[in-house]
Write an enzyme that holds these catalytic residues in place. Structure first.
Site, PDB file in Angstrom:
ATOM      1  N   SER A  59       8.055-123.093 -53.215  1.00 40.55           N
ATOM      2  CA  SER A  59       8.857-121.784 -54.130  1.00 40.55           C
ATOM      3  C   SER A  59       9.267-120.503 -53.581  1.00 40.55           C
ATOM      4  CB  SER A  59       8.382-121.669 -55.499  1.00 40.55           C
ATOM      5  OG  SER A  59       7.136-120.873 -55.548  1.00 40.55           O
TER       6      SER A  59
ATOM      7  N   LYS B 242       5.474-114.599 -56.295  1.00 38.49           N
ATOM      8  CA  LYS B 242       7.060-114.617 -56.180  1.00 38.49           C
ATOM      9  C   LYS B 242       7.495-113.266 -55.541  1.00 38.49           C
ATOM     10  CE  LYS B 242       7.474-118.424 -58.824  1.00 38.49           C
ATOM     11  NZ  LYS B 242       8.002-119.793 -58.104  1.00 38.49           N
TER      12      LYS B 242
END
Length: 233
Positions: free
Chosen positions: A53, A121
């Site tokens: 990701s 993230k």
């Protein structure tokens, strides 16, 4: 020869030398464990990257160190890559409990806290920011200012879904660099609006430590956000 300068057979014997060697090893290991515990409690902690990701910034199987002094005493900034606890259950439950070895490695800081799950993230919006995608030319904007994102995975768009959010106090809007493969803030509007609690952040991902071929610092790309105005201005 005086009694004080004479060395007894017991002190000079092989058993005594073996005992001294073992004692020194035990002391060294004890000091290393204490230092590791202090470092992982107050300064840095190791984490493992299991997914794509955050490609290409972070690759699957990368090992990273997170700076635990962010947030506090240092503040979080747009662009920072952060590690945060999965307090909002974005991830499926763990299938297996940690082993004794994993728990021990977690205690000394080589692994993250056993039994807890974490995500990594990039911060796109902080408190007060209005984040929107996309502009007419396909860019993401913050507080009305479009930004160019060089860290996005090649071939990805800033977002395949349209959104416009304003980040509440004490929250963050986070997105993965591999936008097409990241179930980030965009995908959890039913859970706290997709916002992550600042209190859930464990630290700022600072260094890739393994594999050695990828050793280096993790870029926050401050230049991307340099022209973004303060919320409300």
């Amino acid at each position: 020869m005086s009694a004080e300068s004479a060395e007894s057979p017991q002190q000079g014997g092989p058993l005594y030398k073996l005992w001294r060697f073992i004692r020194e090893i035990v002391i060294i290991v004890a000091i290393a464990l204490v230092l590791s515990f202090v470092i992982k409690t107050f300064f840095f902690r190791a984490y493992y990257i299991p997914s794509g990701s955050m490609e290409n910034t972070l690759q699957i199987n990368d090992r990273i160190f997170a700076n635990l002094m962010v947030p506090g005493p240092f503040e979080l900034e747009r662009g920072d890559v952060v590690v945060f606890r999965d307090d909002l259950d974005w991830l499926p439950p763990l299938e297996a409990q940690p082993t004794a070895v994993e728990s021990a490695l977690s205690f000394v800081g080589i692994l993250p806290a056993a039994g807890e799950q974490y995500l990594v993230k990039r911060i796109i919006g902080t408190a007060g920011d209005t984040v929107e995608c996309c502009t007419v030319d396909g860019r993401l904007s913050i507080n009305g200012t479009p930004i160019d994102e060089p860290y996005i995975y090649p071939g990805n768009t800033p977002s395949d879904m349209a959104f416009k959010v304003t980040v509440p106090e004490g929250k963050l809007w986070v997105m993965g660099d591999h936008r097409a493969e990241s179930a980030d803030s965009r995908f959890h509007p039913d859970v706290q609006g997709g916002f992550v609690d600042v209190d859930s952040v464990q630290g700022k991902a600072s260094v890739i430590s393994w594999p050695l071929s990828r050793w280096g610092t993790i870029d926050s790309h401050e230049e991307v956000f340099a022209a973004v105005p303060t919320p409300g201005n």
